[in-house]
Design a protein around this motif. Sequence first.
Motif, PDB file in Angstrom:
ATOM      1  N   SER A  89      40.349  42.502  32.562  1.00 15.22           N
ATOM      2  CA  SER A  89      41.233  41.588  33.292  1.00 15.22           C
ATOM      3  C   SER A  89      40.641  40.189  33.243  1.00 15.22           C
ATOM      4  N   CYS A  90      41.528  39.180  33.294  1.00 14.08           N
ATOM      5  CA  CYS A  90      41.091  37.791  33.073  1.00 14.08           C
ATOM      6  C   CYS A  90      40.530  37.154  34.333  1.00 14.08           C
ATOM      7  N   GLY A  91      40.923  37.680  35.494  1.00 14.93           N
ATOM      8  CA  GLY A  91      40.438  37.102  36.746  1.00 14.93           C
ATOM      9  C   GLY A  91      41.229  35.885  37.212  1.00 14.93           C
ATOM     10  N   GLY A  92      42.080  35.338  36.339  1.00 16.53           N
ATOM     11  CA  GLY A  92      42.738  34.085  36.694  1.00 16.53           C
ATOM     12  C   GLY A  92      44.251  34.126  36.787  1.00 16.53           C
ATOM     13  N   CYS A  93      44.897  35.204  36.292  1.00 13.43           N
ATOM     14  CA  CYS A  93      46.365  35.235  36.319  1.00 13.43           C
ATOM     15  C   CYS A  93      46.856  35.653  37.713  1.00 13.43           C
ATOM     16  N   CYS A  96      45.738  39.220  38.722  1.00 17.81           N
ATOM     17  CA  CYS A  96      44.303  39.278  39.026  1.00 17.81           C
ATOM     18  C   CYS A  96      44.005  38.602  40.365  1.00 17.81           C
ATOM     19  N   CYS A 104      46.946  42.874  34.729  1.00 14.08           N
ATOM     20  CA  CYS A 104      46.583  41.544  34.202  1.00 14.08           C
ATOM     21  C   CYS A 104      47.463  41.157  33.008  1.00 14.08           C
ATOM     22  N   GLU A 105      47.904  39.898  33.017  1.00 11.71           N
ATOM     23  CA  GLU A 105      48.784  39.388  31.943  1.00 11.71           C
ATOM     24  C   GLU A 105      48.073  39.282  30.603  1.00 11.71           C
TER      25      GLU A 105
END
Length: 359
Positions: A89-93, A96, A104-105
């Motif tokens: 997961s990116c943590g920023g979308c 998230c 996550c996108e």
Amino acid sequence: MIRAAVLKSVGSPLTIEDIHLPPPSAGEVHVRLAAAGVCHSDLSLANGTLVQALPAVLGHEGAGTVIEVGPGVTNVRSGEPVLLNWSPSCGGCWFCMHGEPYLCEQTASAWQRRYARLADGTELYAGLGTAAFGEETIVPSSALVSLPTNINLESAALLGCAMLTGVGAVINSAAVQPGESVVVFGTGGVGLSVLQGARLVGAEVVIGVDITAEKEGLARTNGATDFILAGDQVARRIRERTAGRGADHAFECVGSATTIRQAWSSTRRGGRTTVVGIGTKDEKVEFHPQEIFYFGRTLCGCVFGSTDIARDLPRLLEHVQSGRIRPEDLVTNHIKLEDAPEALAQMSARKGARSLIIY
Ligand SMILES: [Zn+2]
Ligand SMILES: [Zn+2]
């Protein structure tokens, strides 16, 4: 050169090939695999139910040891035991940021990665970003999680998909409570993990349902208190076992319209069905409006056990270390890499549960 099981086209058997891995670039890590589970999603990718850019090395449920890290990698070190994470997961979308990293996108873009070459120079994609059906792999550091040094890597491999999904479905998605009743449709690797999760949280009645009578022993070893052969008046027998009401929870681990409908019908009024199985686009599940009102049931989709790996893996590892969760009990076949094509064929014939490739 290392050996890997390669899918060259949809519907063709995997072939064992010598492939070339480049050194890890910035942010990447070179890993030697210790073991990899053969998951139903690998079959879905191989037969085209799920889309994978090809040619590719499949395999996404693996554990191993870091050989070398590329520039800028800080979360893992050379020599460290690691678990592959096919759902980084990116943590920023938005998802998230709202506690739903399993949605996550950016995850799908991590699955579209070229990472190696065949001997003739053809570029290979890493199946679900991880390519665990090879002796070694190269992955972004976000697709790795550190493991404790005393862990058995062969058992740990199974945490990466089946166990995080199955136990997560019970704890995160459905929030099964002690004393509740649970029925699990489909006792493959994920279904058995759901059974173990139900046992872990103290469900009282835990019913396994499968089309294969030989699965009964396996289901019971993994936590089932009861076993019902599919098609054998399933909903009626589940009601009999649950004071005439139906189960508090059903988990569908097959991904078919028939079993989703059966699972929903096997729950009590107000009960909850969690669909873990991945189905196709060419079936439909039917409900009539009145029953939706009358039964007050919930039908819920479940991606990767609603897992937040940073939160859930340490907890799961504690349960493994204490013996409350037993990944090794999912395994019906310990195999070699050369046996991976046959393992997919066996899965297609619905035989056995988890095949585990030992490198
Ligand atoms: Zn999987
Ligand atoms: Zn994200």
